[in-house]
Write a protein that holds these residues in place. Structure first.
Motif, PDB file in Angstrom:
ATOM      1  N   LYS A 102       0.823  -1.200   0.000  1.00 52.73           N
ATOM      2  CA  LYS A 102       0.000   0.000   0.000  1.00 52.73           C
ATOM      3  C   LYS A 102       0.867   1.264   0.000  1.00 52.73           C
ATOM      4  N   ASP A 103       1.871   1.265   0.844  1.00 54.74           N
ATOM      5  CA  ASP A 103       2.732   2.453   0.935  1.00 54.74           C
ATOM      6  C   ASP A 103       3.455   2.720  -0.375  1.00 54.74           C
ATOM      7  N   VAL A 104       3.972   1.664  -1.002  1.00 53.93           N
ATOM      8  CA  VAL A 104       4.760   1.846  -2.223  1.00 53.93           C
ATOM      9  C   VAL A 104       3.889   2.322  -3.374  1.00 53.93           C
ATOM     10  N   THR A 105       2.717   1.696  -3.534  1.00 48.01           N
ATOM     11  CA  THR A 105       1.857   2.083  -4.673  1.00 48.01           C
ATOM     12  C   THR A 105       1.364   3.517  -4.520  1.00 48.01           C
ATOM     13  N   LEU A 106       1.097   3.945  -3.284  1.00 52.29           N
ATOM     14  CA  LEU A 106       0.688   5.334  -3.092  1.00 52.29           C
ATOM     15  C   LEU A 106       1.804   6.301  -3.483  1.00 52.29           C
ATOM     16  N   LYS A 107       3.017   5.972  -3.150  1.00 55.03           N
ATOM     17  CA  LYS A 107       4.133   6.846  -3.494  1.00 55.03           C
ATOM     18  C   LYS A 107       4.395   6.858  -4.991  1.00 55.03           C
ATOM     19  N   LEU A 108       4.157   5.705  -5.670  1.00 54.76           N
ATOM     20  CA  LEU A 108       4.431   5.623  -7.107  1.00 54.76           C
ATOM     21  C   LEU A 108       3.288   6.166  -7.951  1.00 54.76           C
ATOM     22  N   GLU A 109       2.186   6.490  -7.309  1.00 57.06           N
ATOM     23  CA  GLU A 109       1.022   6.957  -8.075  1.00 57.06           C
ATOM     24  C   GLU A 109       1.336   8.243  -8.813  1.00 57.06           C
ATOM     25  N   VAL A 110       2.164   9.076  -8.243  1.00 61.29           N
ATOM     26  CA  VAL A 110       2.487  10.352  -8.885  1.00 61.29           C
ATOM     27  C   VAL A 110       3.259  10.143 -10.179  1.00 61.29           C
ATOM     28  N   SER A 111       4.223   9.227 -10.152  1.00 63.37           N
ATOM     29  CA  SER A 111       5.086   9.043 -11.313  1.00 63.37           C
ATOM     30  C   SER A 111       4.587   7.977 -12.283  1.00 63.37           C
ATOM     31  N   LEU A 112       3.758   7.014 -11.802  1.00 67.38           N
ATOM     32  CA  LEU A 112       3.337   5.907 -12.675  1.00 67.38           C
ATOM     33  C   LEU A 112       1.856   5.936 -13.036  1.00 67.38           C
ATOM     34  N   GLY A 113       1.110   6.893 -12.564  1.00 68.74           N
ATOM     35  CA  GLY A 113      -0.292   6.997 -12.957  1.00 68.74           C
ATOM     36  C   GLY A 113      -1.221   6.836 -11.787  1.00 68.74           C
ATOM     37  N   PRO A 114      -2.420   7.400 -11.886  1.00 73.43           N
ATOM     38  CA  PRO A 114      -3.349   7.397 -10.759  1.00 73.43           C
ATOM     39  C   PRO A 114      -3.881   6.013 -10.395  1.00 73.43           C
ATOM     40  N   ASP A 115      -3.925   5.101 -11.344  1.00 75.36           N
ATOM     41  CA  ASP A 115      -4.469   3.791 -11.030  1.00 75.36           C
ATOM     42  C   ASP A 115      -3.430   2.860 -10.415  1.00 75.36           C
ATOM     43  N   THR A 116      -2.230   3.368 -10.170  1.00 75.17           N
ATOM     44  CA  THR A 116      -1.198   2.517  -9.574  1.00 75.17           C
ATOM     45  C   THR A 116      -1.590   2.104  -8.164  1.00 75.17           C
ATOM     46  N   SER A 117      -2.253   3.007  -7.451  1.00 75.36           N
ATOM     47  CA  SER A 117      -2.650   2.675  -6.085  1.00 75.36           C
ATOM     48  C   SER A 117      -3.771   1.654  -6.034  1.00 75.36           C
ATOM     49  N   ASP A 118      -4.376   1.347  -7.212  1.00 76.00           N
ATOM     50  CA  ASP A 118      -5.431   0.329  -7.240  1.00 76.00           C
ATOM     51  C   ASP A 118      -4.859  -1.073  -7.218  1.00 76.00           C
ATOM     52  N   LEU A 119      -3.567  -1.185  -7.490  1.00 77.12           N
ATOM     53  CA  LEU A 119      -2.954  -2.504  -7.448  1.00 77.12           C
ATOM     54  C   LEU A 119      -3.001  -3.047  -6.031  1.00 77.12           C
ATOM     55  N   ASP A 120      -3.167  -4.364  -5.944  1.00 77.48           N
ATOM     56  CA  ASP A 120      -3.259  -4.995  -4.640  1.00 77.48           C
ATOM     57  C   ASP A 120      -2.334  -6.205  -4.609  1.00 77.48           C
ATOM     58  N   LEU A 121      -2.153  -6.771  -3.437  1.00 77.82           N
ATOM     59  CA  LEU A 121      -1.250  -7.906  -3.262  1.00 77.82           C
ATOM     60  C   LEU A 121      -2.030  -9.065  -2.665  1.00 77.82           C
ATOM     61  N   ARG A 122      -1.870 -10.211  -3.308  1.00 80.90           N
ATOM     62  CA  ARG A 122      -2.510 -11.431  -2.814  1.00 80.90           C
ATOM     63  C   ARG A 122      -1.405 -12.358  -2.318  1.00 80.90           C
TER      64      ARG A 122
END
Length: 653
Positions: A628-648
């Motif tokens: 969660k922390d990483v995808t939120l930080k990468l959302e700025v540089s990799l696109g807004p839907d990056t934070s939608d990624l999840d981990l199973r």
């Protein structure tokens, strides 16, 4: 669950890393696809064994280098120190030999001058006695009413024979109590005569004869220090010892009167003592005294008293002392002209065996111990001498080099003297000074030391240059080995890597070549055997009966990556997997492999542990949070839907 870990699994899980290694390594194939496998085999064979050998060699080389450097340092220090000490010892020896030569010269010349001095004084007194006897026979004159003719001429000759510059010479007549009035008349009549003779002979111009007569006290007197040095008549009964003729002519020690008619027994305690000793022994005597330069200035010196008899025969049994000649000298003048120019830096300590006699004014500011000391110290520098002080002021570090000799010994039996009286034996102690030693200090010791150090420095430089080029070549080889070792460390777990190194080292020691036979190490098929050949040892496979495996894959990654550039996909995976790697290290979890968006790790290997399941769960939990922390930080540089990624995640035990 049981888990089998083998080298085949590790190779399969890191195929992409091997591909990168093949591209980056300096050992990559340059001859096409046909040479790739051979190059890789060579790299692996060296990589697995050389780090251990290289480490040992580095340690041995380091020890050898330190040993050589230590030997060179010790040798340079020892030789330089020895050279420095030898040169300094030679300089010290030259200094001591030269000092002994100078000191011997001082002692020899001083004793010769002392002998000459007393011979001249004895001749002077005998001459005056003979002249007075002749005058008495011719003119019927008698002591004390006798004027020494050509006084200034005779006194000057005495001064020249003594070898002392500017001595003070005077004659005191013994006048009985009933002769005082007649003495006053006699001196009033005779003073103008010898004043005029002395003025003409000495070239004295400060005062005329008439002025000197006016400055002469016409009666026997002394100067009372309690009354501002005012002339006071002598009223004690018995004989008196007034000065009559003196050389050089002039006023008395800065006091604006002549010394004529001064009673020496009252004016000076030390002079009184010397005259009493001379009268008792009828021998000359000597004593340390203070010579007054002016009203406030006195300097150390000596007063020598010589009796004058009533005839020419000074050894006659019936001889009678009728007058006493006295001479005062500055020892400072006496020690001049003893050495030649350039012979400098010698300290002369003049010591008397008797305590010094001082007047009240001279001792009123001294302690009892200071007044008893009878030592004067001078420094002789070539033809000049300097007064250092009235004490033993030589440098104590030169005590062992002292040259001592008896300077003056009048041979008087002390038992003949009045109680409490003493005639000294004067002793010379000659010491070197720091100035004299410095004259023998050269730069030779430094020069020899620098030369020796320079030789060893050059030798060390040659050694360092040789070591540098050898080390440079060694570092080049070891750099390659280190790169390979880092690749191996990434490819294999630490325990597996270490076992590979150990096995390879054993093979090199035992010379086991069977494992490289064409049929493989254990008769395995060609594929497995070829792998054994590449490693130079048998395949490694271990059973871990109790481990927990963690699977983690990215939910939504396929759709997300289809809309991204390759470098963006790389940034995402590199960032997430890098964060997971740190968590795995923190929880002691072993990363098995990553396949696409799937991350596989295991707890309990390669180091078995009882709480592997707990470690795996904690690792999975932290991975979910980190995702969660990483995808939120990468959302700025990799696109807004990056934070939608999840981990199973999945855990299998």
């Amino acid at each position: 669950m049981p888990y089998y870990s083998s080298r085949e699994d590790d190779e399969r899980s890191t195929a992409s890393k091997k591909s990168q290694f093949t591209q980056q390594s300096s050992h990559s194939s340059s001859g096409g696809a046909s040479g790739s496998q051979s190059g890789l085999d060579t790299i692996q064979q060296k990589t697995y064994i050389r780090p251990i050998i290289g480490t040992r060699e580095d340690a041995n080389v380091l020890r050898a280098r330190a040993l050589v450097a230590l030997i060179l340092l010790l040798a340079a220090t020892g030789v330089a120190t020895a050279a420095n000490l030898l040169v300094k010892q030679q300089e010290r020896k030259d200094f001591e030999n030269q000092f002994v030569a100078y000191a011997t010269e001082i002692v020899t010349v001083s004793r010769s001058k002392a002998s000459q001095f007393f011979d001249a004084l004895d001749s002077f007194a005998s001459s005056i006695g003979a002249q007075a006897a002749a005058e008495h026979a011719f003119r019927n004159t008698s002591w004390p009413f006798y004027r020494i003719p050509e006084w200034s001429v005779q006194a000057k000759k005495l001064a020249q024979l003594t070898g002392v510059d500017d001595p003070i010479v005077a004659v005191a007549h013994i006048v009985q109590e009933d002769e005082r009035d007649q003495w006053n008349s006699f001196t009033a009549q005779q003073n103008p005569i010898w004043y005029q003779e002395s003025i003409e002979h000495e070239g004295y111009t400060e005062f005329t004869t008439e002025e000197l007569v006016q400055k002469t006290i016409p009666f026997v007197h002394f100067y009372d220090p309690e009354n501002g040095y005012q002339p006071t008549p002598v009223r004690r009964p018995g004989e008196v010892y007034p000065y009559f003729q003196a050389y050089p002519i002039g006023l008395n020690s800065g006091i604006p009167v002549m010394s004529t008619n001064i009673d020496i027994l009252v004016s000076s305690k030390q002079t009184e003592e010397l005259y009493r000793i001379t009268k008792r022994t009828q021998r000359p005597t000597i004593g340390f005294t203070q010579i007054r330069i002016d009203r406030e200035t006195v300097i150390p010196g000596s007063q020598i008293v010589q009796p004058i008899y009533d005839g020419a025969d000074t050894e006659a049994e019936d001889r009678k002392i009728v007058a006493i000649s006295g001479i005062r000298l500055h020892w400072l003048d006496y020690f001049k002209n003893l050495l030649a120019d350039g012979e400098e830096g010698l300290v002369v300590v003049l010591e008397s065996a008797c305590p010094r006699l001082r007047g009240k004014r001279a001792t009123q500011n001294l302690t009892e111990a200071e007044s008893e000391r009878n030592i004067i110290t001078y420094q002789v520098d070539g033809p000049t001498a300097v007064l250092l002080g009235e004490d033993d002021l030589h440098d104590p570090k030169y005590d062992a080099l002292v040259v001592s000799e008896t300077f003056v010994d009048l041979g008087i039996d002390q038992s003949q003297l009045p109680e409490g009286s003493c005639v000294p034996v004067l002793t010379l102690h000659v010491y070197p000074s720091a100035e004299l030693e410095d004259a023998f200090q050269t730069d030779n010791s430094t020069i020899y030391t620098v030369v020796v150090v320079a030789i060893f420095a050059f030798t060390t430089l040659v050694f360092l240059l040789y070591d540098f080029f050898v080390g440079k070549r060694q570092r080049t080889v070891m750099d390659r080995i280190a790169k390979q070792d880092r690749i191996v460390s990434d490819v294999f777990p630490t325990a597996i890597r270490d076992r590979l190194y150990e096995n390879q080292a054993k093979n090199m020691v035992t010379g086991d070549a069977d494992m490289l036979d064409d049929d493989g190490p254990f008769g395995l098929d060609e594929t497995i055997a070829s792998r054994g050949k590449s490693m130079g040892t048998a395949p490694l496979a271990d059973l871990f009966p109790s481990v927990t495996v963690v699977f983690a894959d990215l939910v939504g990654f396929t759709a997300w990556s289809s809309a991204r550039e390759p470098h963006q996909v790389f940034i995402l995976l590199e960032t997430i997997y890098g964060a997971f790697d740190k968590l795995a290290y923190r929880h002691s979890v072993f990363k098995v492999e990553t396949v696409g968006d799937c991350y596989v790790a295991a707890a309990g290997l390669p180091e078995p542990t009882d709480d592997h399941a707990v470690l795996a769960c904690r690792f999975a939990r932290d991975c979910l949070k980190k995702m969660k922390d990483v995808t939120l930080k990468l959302e700025v540089s990799l696109g807004p839907d990056t934070s939608d990624l999840d981990l199973r995640t999945g855990i299998h035990r």
